[in-house]
Design an enzyme around this catalytic site. Sequence first.
Site, mmCIF file in Angstrom:
data_model
loop_
_atom_site.group_PDB
_atom_site.id
_atom_site.type_symbol
_atom_site.label_atom_id
_atom_site.label_comp_id
_atom_site.label_asym_id
_atom_site.label_seq_id
_atom_site.Cartn_x
_atom_site.Cartn_y
_atom_site.Cartn_z
ATOM 1 N N CYS A 198 14.753 15.422 -4.590
ATOM 2 C CA CYS A 198 15.992 16.341 -3.793
ATOM 3 C C CYS A 198 14.842 17.518 -3.276
ATOM 4 C CB CYS A 198 17.059 17.003 -4.436
ATOM 5 S SG CYS A 198 18.060 15.469 -4.989
ATOM 6 N N GLU A 211 5.008 -0.253 -0.925
ATOM 7 C CA GLU A 211 5.726 0.939 -0.726
ATOM 8 C C GLU A 211 6.026 1.067 0.497
ATOM 9 O OE1 GLU A 211 4.072 4.631 -3.516
ATOM 10 O OE2 GLU A 211 2.479 3.722 -2.259
ATOM 11 N N LYS A 266 8.796 11.680 -2.800
ATOM 12 C CA LYS A 266 7.306 11.842 -3.134
ATOM 13 C C LYS A 266 7.220 12.217 -4.467
ATOM 14 C CE LYS A 266 3.109 13.165 -0.927
ATOM 15 N NZ LYS A 266 2.610 11.985 -1.434
ATOM 16 N N GLU A 322 -4.006 -0.201 -6.320
ATOM 17 C CA GLU A 322 -3.623 0.848 -5.286
ATOM 18 C C GLU A 322 -3.472 0.200 -4.125
ATOM 19 O OE1 GLU A 322 -2.381 3.553 -5.492
ATOM 20 O OE2 GLU A 322 -2.697 4.519 -3.504
ATOM 21 N N HIS A 337 -5.586 -16.930 -14.635
ATOM 22 C CA HIS A 337 -4.635 -17.183 -15.642
ATOM 23 C C HIS A 337 -3.151 -17.062 -15.099
ATOM 24 C CE1 HIS A 337 -7.977 -17.193 -18.641
ATOM 25 N NE2 HIS A 337 -8.516 -15.932 -18.000
ATOM 26 N N LYS A 361 0.199 0.313 -2.097
ATOM 27 C CA LYS A 361 0.341 1.060 -0.826
ATOM 28 C C LYS A 361 1.258 -0.009 0.027
ATOM 29 C CE LYS A 361 -0.098 3.973 -1.248
ATOM 30 N NZ LYS A 361 -0.440 4.720 -2.293
ATOM 31 N N ASN A 366 18.923 20.392 -7.580
ATOM 32 C CA ASN A 366 17.943 19.382 -7.599
ATOM 33 C C ASN A 366 17.865 19.198 -9.279
ATOM 34 O OD1 ASN A 366 15.690 17.793 -7.495
ATOM 35 N ND2 ASN A 366 14.307 19.425 -7.359
ATOM 36 N N GLY A 367 18.001 17.882 -9.554
ATOM 37 C CA GLY A 367 17.754 17.620 -11.040
ATOM 38 C C GLY A 367 18.895 16.740 -11.549
ATOM 39 N N ARG A 396 10.881 14.696 -0.240
ATOM 40 C CA ARG A 396 11.658 14.785 -1.446
ATOM 41 C C ARG A 396 12.707 13.905 -1.541
ATOM 42 N NH1 ARG A 396 9.544 19.087 -4.505
ATOM 43 N NH2 ARG A 396 11.271 18.700 -5.903
HETATM 44 C C1 G6P Z 1 6.028 8.807 -6.626
HETATM 45 C C2 G6P Z 1 5.467 8.874 -5.223
HETATM 46 C C3 G6P Z 1 3.860 8.336 -5.490
HETATM 47 C C4 G6P Z 1 3.166 9.015 -6.462
HETATM 48 C C5 G6P Z 1 4.122 8.987 -7.789
HETATM 49 C C6 G6P Z 1 3.528 10.058 -8.824
HETATM 50 O O1 G6P Z 1 6.347 7.625 -6.969
HETATM 51 O O2 G6P Z 1 5.883 8.307 -4.247
HETATM 52 O O3 G6P Z 1 3.022 8.473 -4.213
HETATM 53 O O4 G6P Z 1 2.019 8.589 -6.652
HETATM 54 O O5 G6P Z 1 5.294 9.773 -7.521
HETATM 55 O O6 G6P Z 1 3.577 11.311 -8.236
HETATM 56 P P1 G6P Z 1 2.621 12.530 -8.558
HETATM 57 O O7 G6P Z 1 3.161 13.711 -7.877
HETATM 58 O O8 G6P Z 1 2.865 12.723 -10.163
HETATM 59 O O9 G6P Z 1 1.154 12.025 -8.590
#
Ligand code: G6P
Length: 614
Positions: free
Chosen positions: A2, A494, A609, A487, A510, A491, A100-101, A27
């Site tokens: 948030c 996501e 994010k 990674e 395996h 990507k 937020n929280g 956020r």
């Molecule tokens: C969320 C984001 C990711 C990020 C992860 C960790 O899931 O969408 O892109 O890698 O959080 O976030 P941080 O800010 O701790 O790197």
Amino acid sequence: MCGIVGYVGDRRAYPILIKGLKRLEYRGYDSAGVAIGQDNTIDVRKKQGKVKKVEDISDNGTIQGTIGIGHTRWATHGAPTDLNSHPHRSASGKLVMIHNGIIENYDVLKKELVKRGYSFESDTDTEVLLNFIEEVRKSNDVTLEEGIRLALSQVVGAYAIAIIEEGNMDRIYLAKKGSPLVVGIGKDEYFIASDATPFLEYTKNVVYLEDEEMAVLDRHTGLSIKTIKENVDVDPKIHKLQMDLEAIEKGGFDHFMLKEIYEQPKSIRDTLRGRMLPEKGIISMAGFKEYESKFQNAKRLLIIGCGTSWHAGLVAEYLFEEFARVPVEVEYASEFRYRNPIIYEDDIVIAISQSGETADTLAAIELAKSKGATIFGVCNVVGSTIARVADAGAYTHAGPEIGVASTKAFTAQVAVLTLMALQLGHLRGKISKSQLHELLVELDGIPEKIDWMLQSDDMVRSISSEYASTSNFLYLGRGVNFPVALEGALKLKEISYIHAEGYPAAEMKHGPIALIDENMPVVVIANRGSQYEKIISNIQEIKARNGKIIAIVNEDDSAISELADYVMKTPHSNEMFTPLLTSVPLQLLSYHIAVLRGCNVDQPRNLAKSVTVE
Ligand code: G6P
């Protein structure tokens, strides 16, 4: 998660809040709302969906008030509906709040309030907290400020809150614990936000509220802060922001993610700049230097992070073990914190986080700290909570990353961790001065190599068009490129919602090999390195089962180019530095596939994010 914003001053609050919320949409973007104070009443406009929806139901021109608060939501308690959207209004109608929280004991509080005759419009913990504040204030017959303080002393959970009151058009009340809150100090005007981006064009002077602090922003008397528990005044400490507005705009790109992929030569340069002198074979990182002897004597390093940051940690495991010959354990922060880990006082915990706010990472840090370990933060957001609670750290200077899927922050994290591994290797006598010199010259050349790779973007786009309607993908890599395979798969998942899995190439036999048929594209990171021959064998195994191969190879490769359906080329480099290169075409591949599938690349569904909930 948030995002919250607020304004009090002489300007119209509405446009400031709307623009600010759009910058904070990374956020969370399930619903949004604003509350504007005017003529001693508060007008609330809120809606399920993005900030744009709030604009659609509001007539900008008619909302004149100069005090207000706004919220963009990532739903926790209660579905994303109009009623559950913030701001929330108290039962009396007088108080309006954004939050937020998560309030963990909201259920107990709610039951108590229901007994006292309260009823609730929404399913949120926020509405409970607000009415609890109202009730505490009423039953103790105290000021609103004191009511907030007394109520929060009984609350379990995380919050960054802002409250405004009808009939009191001069003040915003704030409190923080576990969620970020920054106050922008202008000339006779004040801003609040989850990060500083909403008010960058108005002021660069900021005060970061600390956990368990509350504050009053008064348009006449300014900012006053006190601690919630002890009720002691705190002197606001003003920091000067270095960030520019330009850094948070798209700059001609269709999406932030694409802009951020293209920014990588610069973000890596910025991350390395001033920290190494390649021609002299010298690394100098202020945060690291301070703890040099601790690092040197540490028997092991623990690395924690979540999501992409955890992948950077996995790359770092290879780097530290190769260059510094020190044992490394990499853990998901969320697992680490809950499994009673064995932590020694001479352990160094490297916490990696782009946002510096991830709740699980923060909790893991607190646990490690309580056992006496030293915490080294690798964060991108300056002044973020993790950056502040760490004993020492190194920023990743990637600049603001707005796209929810992390790209440039990942490579910047890997760049910082590479420098640390090299320096530690040198200190521990595992890398000679001349080797360090050679390695640094090589590292210095990485941004230029990424520039070269970005020129093949059209080719990556055309490969993407072949696979835009595929349902599954497999990503394989070996050694230091195994985390890159993870990674790459993350990507794609996501942002395109295609199911993708990353595996160490040798593990394919395996299990994953059972999935391979003519419909299964397999992305193989196959640039030359110590396991090149083995990778060729893995590719043969896929070919034998009619799988489709997209390979990342060196520019002059022929063996794999003959076997693969498509190749994406990378320049030669020291094997340990290749994640900085091989991750780039994988970012582009997922970006183009997602765009072709019509997905919202910068704000993928269900994600946020900055994950400030556990
Ligand atoms: C969320 C984001 C990711 C990020 C992860 C960790 O899931 O969408 O892109 O890698 O959080 O976030 P941080 O800010 O701790 O790197």
